[in-house]
Design a protein around this motif. Structure first.
Motif, mmCIF file in Angstrom:
data_model
loop_
_atom_site.group_PDB
_atom_site.id
_atom_site.type_symbol
_atom_site.label_atom_id
_atom_site.label_comp_id
_atom_site.label_asym_id
_atom_site.label_seq_id
_atom_site.Cartn_x
_atom_site.Cartn_y
_atom_site.Cartn_z
ATOM 1 N N GLY A 128 0.828 -1.196 0.000
ATOM 2 C CA GLY A 128 0.000 0.000 0.000
ATOM 3 C C GLY A 128 0.863 1.247 0.000
ATOM 4 N N ALA A 146 -4.066 -1.251 -4.094
ATOM 5 C CA ALA A 146 -5.473 -0.968 -4.416
ATOM 6 C C ALA A 146 -5.767 -1.300 -5.874
ATOM 7 C CB ALA A 146 -5.789 0.501 -4.122
ATOM 8 N N THR A 185 -6.092 -6.479 2.579
ATOM 9 C CA THR A 185 -7.360 -6.736 1.891
ATOM 10 C C THR A 185 -8.464 -7.052 2.890
ATOM 11 O OG1 THR A 185 -6.176 -7.527 -0.063
ATOM 12 C CG2 THR A 185 -8.489 -8.171 0.153
#
Length: 293
Positions: A128, A146, A185
């Motif tokens: 991330g 993402a 996630t």
């Protein structure tokens, strides 16, 4: 000595006939035997592979698929799907496919379709965003998790449903940065999978920022039940971070989140995947117990 009948044949024909007889008696040359043996070899196939052009990622990705024996093209059987980053043939696909094959065969795991996603830019896809300058040193591009999730949701999962008979049940398995992606996630898009298997997750990423998001997630989650399995090796920082994560889950006691934490101090970061995966699939993907009537 030539027989009287052979002496009446032309000399070139006699020579050819003698050569044929000699080959029949002595057999073909060794080189010819080796060539014949090599020619009979065929590729060793354990599954299927295809490429998928991704608009989300702007590249073509290779996908490897393992189908448990007895289930290919079954008109009567749909399978749940186990997705795995690091799913290339030169990555973790082969040994996880072996675990699925053995575990389904001995009845310690329900049959799953295994879908391996081969890497192109691993550290881009599995991390991330970060504000830590040290994190940015590990690769030219980071922070693309993402987009990778969008690829899974919008492109890969529909393609798997189009190609194979699958149920709505989905699981994901990963180690190290892929373990970080598994946990991220769960905390950010928990509806994407039903079961989350993470080994030595790199929770140090972005100065452990993901750990700071866990308490709010555990307090607020009211969705369908999820199963999490986390294993940690002897690596000190990872062992410490996973113990902290375990404590947060215990304190929250959210009944919709079934979490198992296993310490494997005999394993290193480089050896944990295979033994942890065996424990995880037995714990989280085991056959449903038979209910007595």
């Amino acid at each position: 000595m030539p027989t009287p009948a052979m002496t009446t044949l032309p000399s070139t024909f006699r020579a050819a006939l003698l050569l044929v007889l000699l080959i029949l008696l002595l057999g073909p040359p060794r080189g010819a035997v080796a060539q014949q043996t090599a020619a009979t070899a065929t590729p060793l196939t354990i599954g299927q592979t295809f490429t998928l052009v991704s608009r989300v990622l702007g590249e073509t990705r290779r996908i490897n698929v393992y189908i448990p024996p007895g289930f290919p093209d079954s008109a009567n059987m749909a399978l749940p799907v186990l997705y795995m980053p690091d799913g290339g043939m030169a990555e973790d696909f082969l040994h996880v496919a072996g675990l699925v094959q053995v575990s389904v065969g001995n009845g310690t795991m329900r049959p799953f379709l295994l879908v391996g996603i081969e890497n192109t830019e691993r550290r881009r896809d599995l991390t991330g965003p970060t504000t830590d300058p040290e994190d940015r040193k590990i690769a030219p591009r980071v922070g693309g998790s993402a987009a990778f999730r969008r690829f899974l949701r919008q492109e890969l999962m529909p393609e798997i449903s189009r190609r194979y008979r699958v149920t709505g049940e989905k699981a994901i398995i990963g180690e190290s940065l892929a373990g970080l992606f598994v946990l991220e996630t769960l905390f950010l898009e928990p509806d994407l999978f039903d079961t989350y298997l993470a080994f030595d997750p790199s929770l140090w990423w972005n100065k452990e920022h993901l750990l700071g998001q866990v308490p709010a997630f555990l307090r607020s989650y009211q969705g369908p039940p999820k199963h999490l399995f986390v294993a940690a090796s002897s690596q000190p920082d990872i062992a410490r971070e996973t113990r902290r994560l375990d404590t947060l889950f215990q304190q929250a006691a959210n009944q919709r989140l079934v979490a198992s934490f296993v310490a494997l101090p005999q394993e290193t970061h480089g050896t944990i995947y295979h033994p942890a995966a065996l424990l995880a699939i037995r714990a989280a993907l085991a056959p449903e117990p038979i209910r007595k009537k």
